[in-house]
Scaffold this motif. Structure first.
Motif, short mmCIF file in Angstrom:
data_model
loop_
_atom_site.label_atom_id
_atom_site.label_comp_id
_atom_site.label_asym_id
_atom_site.label_seq_id
_atom_site.Cartn_x
_atom_site.Cartn_y
_atom_site.Cartn_z
N VAL A 48 -6.51 -7.43 -13.13
CA VAL A 48 -7.83 -7.20 -13.69
C VAL A 48 -8.11 -5.71 -13.89
O VAL A 48 -8.52 -5.28 -14.97
CB VAL A 48 -8.93 -7.83 -12.79
N THR A 49 -7.88 -4.92 -12.86
CA THR A 49 -8.23 -3.49 -12.93
C THR A 49 -7.10 -2.62 -13.47
O THR A 49 -7.34 -1.47 -13.84
CB THR A 49 -8.57 -2.96 -11.52
N ILE B 45 -1.43 -0.90 -6.88
CA ILE B 45 -1.80 -1.19 -5.49
C ILE B 45 -0.85 -0.45 -4.55
O ILE B 45 -1.25 0.13 -3.57
CB ILE B 45 -1.72 -2.71 -5.20
N THR B 46 0.45 -0.50 -4.89
CA THR B 46 1.44 0.19 -4.07
C THR B 46 2.72 0.38 -4.85
O THR B 46 2.90 -0.22 -5.92
CB THR B 46 1.72 -0.62 -2.77
N ALA C 215 -2.58 -4.49 -10.10
CA ALA C 215 -3.61 -5.54 -10.14
C ALA C 215 -3.86 -5.92 -11.60
O ALA C 215 -4.01 -5.04 -12.45
CB ALA C 215 -4.89 -5.03 -9.50
N HIS D 151 -2.55 5.18 -0.03
CA HIS D 151 -1.73 4.21 0.71
C HIS D 151 -0.24 4.56 0.57
O HIS D 151 0.49 4.55 1.57
CB HIS D 151 -1.98 2.80 0.18
N ASN E 179 -4.93 -1.34 -11.71
CA ASN E 179 -4.68 -0.32 -10.69
C ASN E 179 -3.34 -0.56 -10.01
O ASN E 179 -2.98 -1.72 -9.74
CB ASN E 179 -5.76 -0.36 -9.60
N ALA F 238 0.42 7.53 2.69
CA ALA F 238 0.35 7.26 4.14
C ALA F 238 1.47 6.34 4.62
O ALA F 238 1.98 6.50 5.72
CB ALA F 238 -1.00 6.63 4.48
N SER F 239 1.87 5.39 3.78
CA SER F 239 2.82 4.37 4.26
C SER F 239 4.24 4.52 3.72
O SER F 239 5.16 3.97 4.32
CB SER F 239 2.31 2.98 3.88
N SER G 154 -7.36 4.21 -1.21
CA SER G 154 -7.61 4.43 0.22
C SER G 154 -6.28 4.26 0.95
O SER G 154 -5.26 4.04 0.32
CB SER G 154 -8.61 3.40 0.74
N THR G 155 -6.30 4.34 2.27
CA THR G 155 -5.03 4.13 2.98
C THR G 155 -4.55 2.69 2.82
O THR G 155 -3.43 2.37 3.18
CB THR G 155 -5.16 4.47 4.48
N SER G 156 -5.39 1.83 2.24
CA SER G 156 -5.00 0.43 2.03
C SER G 156 -4.33 0.19 0.67
O SER G 156 -3.63 -0.81 0.51
CB SER G 156 -6.22 -0.50 2.11
N TRP G 157 -4.58 1.07 -0.30
CA TRP G 157 -4.02 0.84 -1.65
C TRP G 157 -4.04 2.15 -2.44
O TRP G 157 -4.74 3.11 -2.09
CB TRP G 157 -4.83 -0.23 -2.40
N ASN H 41 -12.41 7.37 -4.33
CA ASN H 41 -11.22 6.52 -4.39
C ASN H 41 -10.94 6.04 -5.82
O ASN H 41 -9.87 5.50 -6.10
CB ASN H 41 -11.30 5.34 -3.40
#
Lengths: 217, 108
Positions: free
Chosen positions: A203-204, A208-209, A201, A128, A206, A131-132, A121-124, A95
């Motif tokens: 901090v990272t 998210i979406t 995000a 994500h 990344n 998938a979404s 992942s499918t969450s972020w 991931n």
């Protein structure tokens, strides 16, 4: 009594004028510099997408435009010319694998000018979004025959680099980027508008979406 | 509703809509999201205490991967809430969990 009725009619007429004015007050966003050239080679059932000065067209339209010699504007790009420069996310890929690193407009008071799209992942992250929001991006891309990933990549690139709104959201520790998009016909008329949001995000860095949304700016 | 559930719902709702045109208000069983500029939009979020706790718990490790150490499931859940509101295909609906996010299902 007659005077009261006349006054009521006058007030309602005035209100209607004010409301009609309010309805037309929202002017269409200014077309980009390349719009005239693009529209001159578009056919009646063809569309193009704009965001700021950036323009997305079909490869056929770009070819016609290049042949016409009417513009050399590098901000006019073709969908379907190639897939987005994204690394693949296979079933066994971690991931944390980097799919693509975007440049982003800096937010005052915070460091960093990149945003990483990881497999997630499918969450972020990429998985994500796939998938979404594949169907959401596909619905926008269909106007110009672009795939969901081409539309998403082009919109994310423009939203992160030229947002109409960018801010730090302390409550969930994210940077939020929003940009407006217009779909125009060969007359330059806006037939559809939407916003795109990219959440990063802090901090990272990344992503998210990202998704097309009803609100613009 | 229990105080813990109520506080968590309010926190997540507030996080989700910060600096957007959405408004959140508490209703008997949960939260109602509205758009003052578009009164037709009305989304209810009525998760049970068990559903809400499970969601936050499920998202905890993903949130730490995505946001960094110390992040909470509620942070990621708040991103999901705004996503669902802004991509809803209907004006009135119920916010529910779907496999990889939340969706707004029509109420009528």
């Amino acid at each position: 009594m007659k005077q009261v009725r006349r006054f009521a009619v006058l007030v309602s007429s005035l209100l209607m004028v004010v409301m009609a004015g309010a309805g037309t007050a929202q002017a269409a966003p200014k077309p980009p510099p390349a719009a005239e050239a693009v529209e001159s080679v578009l056919q009646a059932n063809e569309f193009y997408v704009t965001s700021g000065d950036a323009v997305l067209v079909t490869p056929e339209v770009l070819t016609r435009l290049q042949k016409s010699g009417k513009t050399q504007d590098a901000r006019v790009q073709a969908a379907l010319a190639s897939d987005p420069p994204w690394a693949a996310c296979g079933v066994y890929d971690s991931n944390t694998k980097v799919v693509y690193t975007y440049s982003r407009a800096q937010i005052s008071g915070y460091s960093g000018s990149t945003a990483k799209l990881l497999c997630g992942s499918t969450s972020w992250g990429f998985r994500h979004i796939e998938a979404s929001h594949m169907a959401d991006w596909q619905a926008k891309g269909e106007y110009i025959g672009a795939t969901w990933s081409q539309m998403a990549h082009w919109a994310m690139t423009n939203t992160l680099s030229k947002p109409c709104s960018k801010y730090y959201q302390s409550s969930n520790d994210t940077f939020q980027y929003v940009a407006p998009f217009q779909i125009r016909n060969n007359q330059g008329q806006v037939v559809h508008t939407f916003g795109a949001r990219v959440v990063v995000a802090r901090v990272t860095q990344n992503i998210i979406t990202s998704y097309p949304q009803s609100s613009t700016c | 509703m229990s105080n813990q559930r109520s506080e968590m719902l309010i926190d997540v709702a507030r996080m989700a809509i910060e600096q957007t045109q959405w408004m959140a208000s508490t209703v008997d069983d949960g939260i109602q999201f509205t758009r003052p500029d578009d009164p037709a939009k009305r989304v209810l979020w009525l998760p049970s205490e068990a559903e809400l706790s499970q969601l936050v718990l499920d998202l905890q490790s993903s949130a730490q991967d995505a946001f960094g150490a110390g992040a909470t499931g509620a942070q990621l859940l708040s991103v999901w809430v705004l996503e669902a509101l802004e991509t809803a295909k209907v004006d009135e609906g119920l916010l529910r969990r779907s496999g990889s996010g939340l969706v707004v299902d029509p109420t009528r």
